[in-house]
Write an enzyme that holds these catalytic residues in place. Structure first.
Site, mmCIF file in Angstrom:
data_model
loop_
_atom_site.group_PDB
_atom_site.id
_atom_site.type_symbol
_atom_site.label_atom_id
_atom_site.label_comp_id
_atom_site.label_asym_id
_atom_site.label_seq_id
_atom_site.Cartn_x
_atom_site.Cartn_y
_atom_site.Cartn_z
ATOM 1 N N CYS A 28 4.408 0.604 8.777
ATOM 2 C CA CYS A 28 5.146 1.817 8.871
ATOM 3 C C CYS A 28 6.440 1.442 8.160
ATOM 4 C CB CYS A 28 5.205 2.293 10.491
ATOM 5 S SG CYS A 28 3.667 2.384 10.937
ATOM 6 N N ARG B 107 4.945 2.686 1.542
ATOM 7 C CA ARG B 107 4.331 1.842 2.309
ATOM 8 C C ARG B 107 3.327 2.220 2.929
ATOM 9 N NH1 ARG B 107 8.029 -2.112 4.464
ATOM 10 N NH2 ARG B 107 7.053 -2.199 6.373
ATOM 11 N N TRP C 277 1.662 4.783 10.435
ATOM 12 C CA TRP C 277 0.466 4.705 9.938
ATOM 13 C C TRP C 277 -0.401 4.480 11.168
ATOM 14 C CZ3 TRP C 277 -3.329 0.692 9.592
ATOM 15 C CH2 TRP C 277 -4.162 0.920 8.583
ATOM 16 N N ASN D 261 7.662 -0.506 14.552
ATOM 17 C CA ASN D 261 6.653 -0.861 13.687
ATOM 18 C C ASN D 261 6.078 -2.080 14.594
ATOM 19 O OD1 ASN D 261 7.441 0.819 11.778
ATOM 20 N ND2 ASN D 261 7.983 -0.849 10.156
ATOM 21 N N GLY D 262 4.720 -2.345 14.191
ATOM 22 C CA GLY D 262 4.015 -3.740 15.127
ATOM 23 C C GLY D 262 3.096 -2.954 16.002
ATOM 24 N N GLU E 44 -10.800 -8.899 -7.913
ATOM 25 C CA GLU E 44 -9.481 -8.301 -7.826
ATOM 26 C C GLU E 44 -9.902 -6.776 -8.572
ATOM 27 O OE1 GLU E 44 -5.582 -6.919 -7.783
ATOM 28 O OE2 GLU E 44 -6.867 -7.914 -6.325
ATOM 29 N N LYS F 19 -9.105 -3.170 -6.869
ATOM 30 C CA LYS F 19 -8.294 -2.061 -7.341
ATOM 31 C C LYS F 19 -9.056 -0.744 -7.701
ATOM 32 C CE LYS F 19 -4.680 -3.879 -7.373
ATOM 33 N NZ LYS F 19 -5.268 -4.643 -6.419
ATOM 34 N N GLU G 108 -9.791 0.703 -4.206
ATOM 35 C CA GLU G 108 -8.365 1.104 -3.530
ATOM 36 C C GLU G 108 -8.165 2.562 -3.926
ATOM 37 O OE1 GLU G 108 -5.676 -2.659 -2.307
ATOM 38 O OE2 GLU G 108 -6.032 -2.170 -4.530
ATOM 39 N N HIS H 112 -29.605 -12.852 -6.900
ATOM 40 C CA HIS H 112 -29.933 -13.127 -5.330
ATOM 41 C C HIS H 112 -29.598 -12.074 -4.403
ATOM 42 C CE1 HIS H 112 -30.101 -17.564 -6.103
ATOM 43 N NE2 HIS H 112 -28.916 -17.495 -6.839
ATOM 44 N N LYS I 81 1.439 -0.637 1.955
ATOM 45 C CA LYS I 81 1.958 -1.643 1.009
ATOM 46 C C LYS I 81 1.995 -2.920 1.649
ATOM 47 C CE LYS I 81 3.541 -3.014 -2.926
ATOM 48 N NZ LYS I 81 2.573 -3.452 -4.062
#
Length: 601
Positions: A2, A28, A77, A103-104, A474, A478, A481, A497, A596
């Site tokens: 947040c 964020r 968030w 936050n947290g 990656e 991306k 996301e 497999h 973020k």
């Protein structure tokens, strides 16, 4: 995850400063927002949704203007409870005298809530945060002064928190951090507190990074930082090196596209002063007191974990025992440590909660620690024995791009330093040219044309071997996301497999094939396997192994050292993800459900 912004200064500017701060923190990730402005009284407004919803509510306010010399604001968030007006921050006590942003995660909130409800306190939200204003209010009723009330309430909390608190009738702001980042901004006649520097960068670049359990009071006279015992702490004021303008879009449609195109500059910054072409050496002054570890353990999450996989492969190829671990697994089930071991935490922000926990676990067991990070003064940088900055500059887009590329270069610098004193001439030459090679990819990429063919595809596979494997992972990350489409990355040999059962003519396969060694030849074999199942194939290649002849589409990269070729391939995959997301009309800079900086475990 947040965003927090707090302000003490000109009463006429408080509201605009808070709203600007929230806007600067949108990157964020969030799903609700709110503000509280204090002074003689306390005015609170909060709404689920984006900032527009909050602004609309503020525009509809009647009566007295929302002004006062002190205020806090927050983008949330959701963790405890869905995104609703009631669950949005700031949270207040029953009388509306205390407002808190947080936050947290308060891990003992259930116990505290039960205790407060037994005393007759009525809660209005589902959040863990709401216990805090009620605890502060209880201390105020007991006769404590506002600062003492906040301190005493904080002592009851377990978990992680960055808190900013305002109390009606008090022209001061109180803030404290524990395992969640908080930074103080020092301006002319005004002070700020925030979860991240961009919140107030337009007004000051002078900052103080708070350490765990430090408490700050902001008022008209300035600021005071004290420790858990109330003793004044002498803090250094640092000047942030980048300007506010660097966090703008500079004419690009999205921050992500801007940051993809900034990679040549960020890579030059990462290498600057560390690669001597005349002497053919890698020199990293920050690591001069780093020994020669027997083993290296990397801990990281998300994109940084893919960098960790790459770094472990670099070191193993150079003869050093190395492995990569998910930081969230390492913190609860750490790998064995013995001898002269080095644990490297890779974290873009330097505030990733899981990675900080893993580094603390390693340090507590006697290991030497190193932070590979982008943010000067971050918690990881301050707490580790050593730090190697990647110097990528501010990255606003939630999906990491230029920081990943700079991490890969930083890992090459670290490997060279640890293994041969940085005297490998070929690597030095290629590092000097990597920024120009990335620019060539950006100038010549046909990724936008390629993705047009696959707009209606069912799923997307990304394959790679050796150094190309982390880049395949990656590339898939991306893609998922920011496009919200199903994408998976695989070690190319694993395809047969199990995952091959999912391959159809509607499953595009992106294969990263660089160099001409055994890994390239075997990946070409896997390309033939999917080709035989009628899957369309896109090969990202330097052309050395002639992999393009087996593909429907080719995305070219310049020829370079096999250790750096995956970095160039990654740029092509970034463009693939970006152009597909743009084609689908997705929220590229702020993808749904993501943030973020992940500052909770």
């Amino acid at each position: 995850m947040c965003g927090i912004i707090g302000y003490v200064g000109d009463a006429d500017e408080t509201l605009s400063v808070l709203l600007d701060g929230l806007s600067n923190l949108e990157y964020r990730g969030y799903d609700s927002a709110g503000i509280a402005v204090g002074g003689d009284g306390l005015r609170v407004e909060k709404r689920a949704g984006e900032l527009d919803a909050l602004q609309t509510a503020l525009d509809g306010e009647t009566g007295d203007a929302i002004d006062g010399p002190v205020g806090v604001a927050h983008t949330r968030w959701s963790t405890h409870g869905p995104p609703t007006d009631e669950n949005a921050h700031p949270h207040t006590d029953e009388t509306g005298r205390v407002a808190v942003v947080h936050n947290g995660i308060i891990e003992n909130y259930r116990e505290l809530r039960d205790e407060l409800e037994a005393e007759g306190v009525a809660f209005t939200s589902e959040t863990d945060t709401e216990v805090v204003p009620h605890l502060v209010a209880r201390e105020l009723r007991a006769g404590r002064a506002p600062e003492a009330a906040v301190r005493t309430a904080t002592e009851r909390l377990a978990g992680s928190y960055a808190l900013a608190v305002v109390v009606a009738g008090t022209d001061a702001l109180f803030a404290v951090r524990h395992d969640s980042p908080l930074v103080l901004g020092v301006g002319e006649g005004e002070s700020f507190v925030a979860s991240d520097v961009p919140a107030f960068l337009e007004r000051t670049r002078d900052v103080i990074y708070l350490d765990d359990d430090e408490f700050v009071r902001l008022d008209a006279t300035g600021w005071t930082v004290t420790d858990a015992d109330g003793d004044v702490v002498d803090k250094d004021v640092r000047t942030v090196e980048w300007e506010a303008e660097q966090t703008g879009k500079s004419g690009y449609d999205h921050y992500m596209l801007k940051e993809i195109h900034e990679q040549p500059v960020s890579l030059r910054q990462c290498i600057s002063g560390r690669v001597d072409e005349l002497d053919g050496r890698v020199t990293v002054e920050e690591l001069d007191d780093l020994g020669s570890p027997e083993t290296v353990q990397f801990v990281a999450c998300g994109t940084s974990y893919h960098a960790a996989l790459y770094g472990a492969q670099l070191l193993r190829a150079a003869g050093v025992s190395a492995n990569a671990y998910y930081a969230h697994e390492y913190a609860t089930a750490p790998a064995p440590l013995s001898g002269d071991d080095l644990v490297v935490g890779i974290t873009q922000s330097g505030e990733t909660a899981d990675t900080l926990s893993a580094l603390r676990e390693a340090s507590g067991r006697g290991a030497e620690t190193l932070a590979l990070t982008n943010v000067v003064g971050s918690t990881a940088a301050r707490e580790s024995d050593h730090v190697l900055y990647i110097r990528a500059g501010p990255e606003i887009g939630v999906a990491a791009t230029k920081t990943f590329s700079s991490q890969l270069v930083g890992l090459n610098l670290l490997t060279a330093y640890l293994t041969d004193g940085g005297t490998e001439r070929r690597l030095v030459d290629e590092l000097r040219g990597v920024a120009s090679d990335v620019q060539a990819v950006l100038d010549e990429s046909t990724a936008a044309d390629v993705v047009e063919t696959f707009v209606d595809a069912d799923a997307f596979f990304f394959l790679g071997r050796g150094f190309d494997y982390p880049v395949a992972l990656e590339g898939a990350l991306k893609f998922k996301e920011i496009t919200y489409e199903h994408a998976e990355g695989f070690a190319a040999g694993e395809l047969k497999h199990g995952p091959l059962a999912l391959v159809t003519a509607d499953t595009p396969v992106f294969a990263v094939v660089t160099g001409e060694g055994e890994a390239a030849r075997k990946t070409i074999g896997n390309v033939k396997e999917v080709e035989a199942r009628d899957a369309p194939v896109v090969v990202v290649t330097d052309g050395v192994a002639d992999a393009g002849r087996y593909a429907d589409y080719v995305l070219d990269v310049p020829t370079t050292d096999e250790r750096l070729a995956p970095l160039l391939a990654n740029v092509q995959l970034q463009l693939v993800a970006y152009h597909m997301a743009a084609r689908l009309g997705r929220s590229i800079d702020k993808p749904r459900n993501l943030a973020k900086s992940v500052t909770v475990e």
